[in-house]
Design an enzyme around this catalytic site. Structure first.
Site, PDB file in Angstrom:
ATOM      1  N   ILE A  12       1.314  -0.760  -0.024  1.00  0.00           N
ATOM      2  CA  ILE A  12      -0.003  -0.276  -0.045  1.00  0.00           C
ATOM      3  C   ILE A  12       0.783   0.919   0.255  1.00  0.00           C
ATOM      4  O   ILE A  12       0.892   2.748  -0.923  1.00  0.00           O
ATOM      5  CB  ILE A  12      -0.812   0.147   1.082  1.00  0.00           C
ATOM      6  CG1 ILE A  12      -2.070  -1.188   1.302  1.00  0.00           C
ATOM      7  CG2 ILE A  12      -2.317   0.983   1.662  1.00  0.00           C
ATOM      8  CD1 ILE A  12      -3.027  -1.191   2.037  1.00  0.00           C
ATOM      9  N   THR A  83       1.573  -8.120   9.792  1.00  0.00           N
ATOM     10  CA  THR A  83       0.308  -8.420   9.370  1.00  0.00           C
ATOM     11  C   THR A  83      -0.456  -9.741   9.259  1.00  0.00           C
ATOM     12  O   THR A  83      -1.793  -9.714   8.845  1.00  0.00           O
ATOM     13  CB  THR A  83      -0.179  -7.341   8.259  1.00  0.00           C
ATOM     14  OG1 THR A  83       0.693  -8.397   6.747  1.00  0.00           O
ATOM     15  CG2 THR A  83       0.281  -6.021   7.990  1.00  0.00           C
ATOM     16  N   SER A 125      -7.731  -1.911  10.898  1.00  0.00           N
ATOM     17  CA  SER A 125      -8.510  -3.165   9.895  1.00  0.00           C
ATOM     18  C   SER A 125      -9.499  -3.640  10.391  1.00  0.00           C
ATOM     19  O   SER A 125     -10.125  -3.127  10.827  1.00  0.00           O
ATOM     20  CB  SER A 125      -7.205  -4.557  10.182  1.00  0.00           C
ATOM     21  OG  SER A 125      -7.611  -5.662   9.863  1.00  0.00           O
ATOM     22  N   TYR A 185      -3.656 -10.305  15.569  1.00  0.00           N
ATOM     23  CA  TYR A 185      -3.218  -8.816  15.257  1.00  0.00           C
ATOM     24  C   TYR A 185      -4.261  -8.085  14.785  1.00  0.00           C
ATOM     25  O   TYR A 185      -4.103  -6.949  15.159  1.00  0.00           O
ATOM     26  CB  TYR A 185      -3.134  -9.507  13.337  1.00  0.00           C
ATOM     27  CG  TYR A 185      -4.149  -8.413  12.185  1.00  0.00           C
ATOM     28  CD1 TYR A 185      -2.702  -7.819  12.163  1.00  0.00           C
ATOM     29  CD2 TYR A 185      -4.897  -8.434  11.617  1.00  0.00           C
ATOM     30  CE1 TYR A 185      -2.934  -6.720  11.024  1.00  0.00           C
ATOM     31  CE2 TYR A 185      -4.745  -7.312  10.993  1.00  0.00           C
ATOM     32  CZ  TYR A 185      -3.517  -6.679  10.273  1.00  0.00           C
ATOM     33  OH  TYR A 185      -3.951  -5.873   9.557  1.00  0.00           O
ATOM     34  N   ARG A 253     -15.275 -12.305   1.511  1.00  0.00           N
ATOM     35  CA  ARG A 253     -14.361 -10.769   2.368  1.00  0.00           C
ATOM     36  C   ARG A 253     -14.472  -9.925   1.375  1.00  0.00           C
ATOM     37  O   ARG A 253     -15.319 -10.403  -0.291  1.00  0.00           O
ATOM     38  CB  ARG A 253     -12.631 -11.466   1.998  1.00  0.00           C
ATOM     39  CG  ARG A 253     -12.246 -12.328   3.019  1.00  0.00           C
ATOM     40  CD  ARG A 253     -12.400 -11.978   4.351  1.00  0.00           C
ATOM     41  NE  ARG A 253     -11.583 -13.212   5.115  1.00  0.00           N
ATOM     42  CZ  ARG A 253     -12.889 -14.023   5.944  1.00  0.00           C
ATOM     43  NH1 ARG A 253     -13.347 -13.891   5.836  1.00  0.00           N
ATOM     44  NH2 ARG A 253     -12.606 -15.438   6.044  1.00  0.00           N
TER      45      ARG A 253
END
Length: 375
Positions: A12, A83, A125, A185, A253
Site C-alpha cells: 500500500i 499483518t 483493519s 493482529y 471477504r
C-alpha cells in the site's frame, strides 16, 4: 505537504507514495524492507522502484531515527505493521512490539514535539470487528461472537445469533459495530487506532483511522505466506499445485483494490481538520473464496484443482463486507474498482513476475502444530 509514510516501501505504501508525488507532495518512506515481505531486495533496488521518494531503511521502533524524521514532516501516515492474522497467534511478542509498542513510541514523540504534524492517518483493519455484523432471520442485524470449535468441527460455519442461536447470514458492518477482534493482529490494530485517535485529540492534531478490508492489486507480496489469498492461490495455480480451501469455501471477504485504498488514504490526508475518527475502506462487495478460485483460474486460463478441506483456523471470521456510508458522506470516497476489473490488473501483473517458492504449506504446518488449524 511533506508526508512521512511508515511502511512506505510496502504494497500500500509504495502505491500511496506514487499518488502523493503525483499530487505535488514530497514523500519520505521509512521501511525495514522485511524479508518476509520483500524477499532479498536491497535498499538501492527498492529506491529505484520508488522514484521521487526519499527512502529511509530503518525500524519504526528506533526512537532516535523516528524523532529525526518526524521533525521535518507535515503529515504522518502510519502503515508499518506485522499483518499475518494466523501468525499473530503464535508470534505474539513480535506483533505487539511492532504494532502496539511502536505506535506508542510514535505518539510519544508527536505529543511531546514542539512542532506537531497537521494530520495523522493510521492504517487499521476490518480485523478489529471479529465476525462483525450478521443478519438473524428473527432478530435482524446482530453482532455474533466468535464461532465455536464444536460448531466448526461439525461443519457448521455460519456465525450464530447471540440472542437465539440461529445461523446468521452476511450483512454489511458499520463503524459503530462492537470491536471484538479474534486474533492478536486484530487486537493490535484496535490498539493502534484507539491510541492514535485518543493521543492526537489530546494535542489537537487531526487524526483518522482507516479500517482497510482485504486489499489486493499489482505489487502485492507474492513471498509472504501469511497474508493475501489472491497471492497464495495464484502461486498454487501457476506452479500446478492444488488450491487448499478452508471450511466449505463459502466464507467471503470484501476485496478492495489498492487504487481505491490509495484514493481513500489521500482523501484522509488532505481532509479538512474537522474530519476525524474511524472509516471503513472497502469495495462494499462480498466475494466468496470459491468465487476467487474460479475467477483466478479463468484469468490465468489454467485448470485449477480446488480441494475443499473442511479445515478451519481458530480466530478466522466467516464473512466481512464494509458499510461505506460514513466514508462516502464525510470524505467523498467512492470505490471505482469492481472485483472482476481489479482482479485482471492483479493477474496481468503476476504473470510478469517469477513464480515464487511458496512458504504457505510451512505456515499451515506451523498452525497445525500449535492447534490453531483444525478439522
Amino acid at each position: 505537504m511533506y508526508v512521512l509514510i511508515t511502511g512506505g516501501a510496502g504494497f500500500i505504501g509504495s502505491h500511496l507514495a506514487a499518488a502523493l508525488i503525483g499530487r505535488g507532495h514530497a514523500v519520505t518512506a521509512l521501511d525495514t524492507l522485511s524479508p518476509q515481505i520483500h524477499g532479498d531486495i536491497g535498499e538501492a533496488a527498492m529506491q529505484v522502484a520508488l522514484p521521487g521518494v526519499t527512502l529511509v531503511k530503518g525500524d519504526v521502533r528506533d526512537r532516535d531515527l523516528l524523532a529525526r524524521l518526524l521533525a521535518g514532516h507535515d503529515a504522518i501516515v502510519h502503515l508499518a505493521a506485522e499483518t499475518g492474522t494466523g501468525q499473530s497467534m503464535y508470534e505474539i511478542e513480535r506483533y505487539v512490539d511492532v504494532n502496539t509498542r511502536a505506535t506508542g513510541l510514535l505518539l510519544d514523540l508527536i505529543v511531546n514535539a514542539e512542532k506537531k504534524p497537521s494530520r495523522v492517518v493510521v492504517a487499521s483493519s476490518r480485523a478489529i470487528y471479529g465476525e462483525g455484523a450478521g443478519q438473524c432471520p428473527t432478530h435482524g442485524v446482530v453482532y455474533p461472537g466468535a464461532r465455536s470449535v464444536e460448531d466448526m468441527s461439525a461443519g457448521v460455519f455460519e456465525p450464530r445469533c447471540p440472542r437465539c442461536g440461529a445461523e446468521c447470514s452476511l450483512t454489511a458492518t458499520p463503524e459503530d459495530a462492537p470491536a471484538r477482534p479474534s486474533s492478536v493482529y486484530g487486537l493490535t490494530k484496535l490498539d493502534q487506532e484507539l491510541m492514535v485517535l485518543m493521543c492526537c485529540e489530546s494535542v489537537d492534531v487531526p487524526a483518522i483511522a482507516l479500517r482497510y478490508q482485504n486489499v489486493y492489486g499489482p505489487g502485492q507480496s507474492l513471498k509472504n505466506p501469511y497474508t493475501g489469498i489472491l497471492s497464495i492461490f495464484s502461486t498454487a495455480i501457476l506452479s500446478g499445485q492444488p488450491i487448499r480451501v478452508f471450511e466449505d469455501g463459502e466464507e467471503s471477504r470484501d476485496f478492495v483494490h489498492v487504487a481505491d485504498v490509495v484514493q481513500a488514504t489521500v482523501l484522509a490526508i488532505e481532509a479538512p481538520a474537522s474530519a476525524t475518527g474511524v472509516f471503513n475502506v472497502g469495495a462494499g462487495e462480498a466475494v466468496s473464496v470459491l468465487e476467487v478460485t474460479r475467477a483466478l483460474a479463468a484469468s490465468y486460463d489454467r485448470e485449477a484443482e480446488v480441494v475443499v478441506t473442511g479445515e478451519f483456523r481458530k480466530g478466522d471470521i466467516r464473512h466481512n463486507v464494509a458499510d461505506l456510508t460514513r466514508i462516502r458522506q464525510a470524505l467523498g470516497f467512492e470505490p471505482k474498482w469492481s472485483f472482476e476489473r481489479g482482479l485482471k490488473t492483479f493477474t496481468d501483473w503476476v504473470q510478469g513476475q517469477p513464480v515464487e517458492t511458496s512458504g504457505y504449506a510451512r505456515s499451515l504446518d506451523e498452525m497445525r502444530e500449535r492447534g490453531l488449524l483444525r478439522i
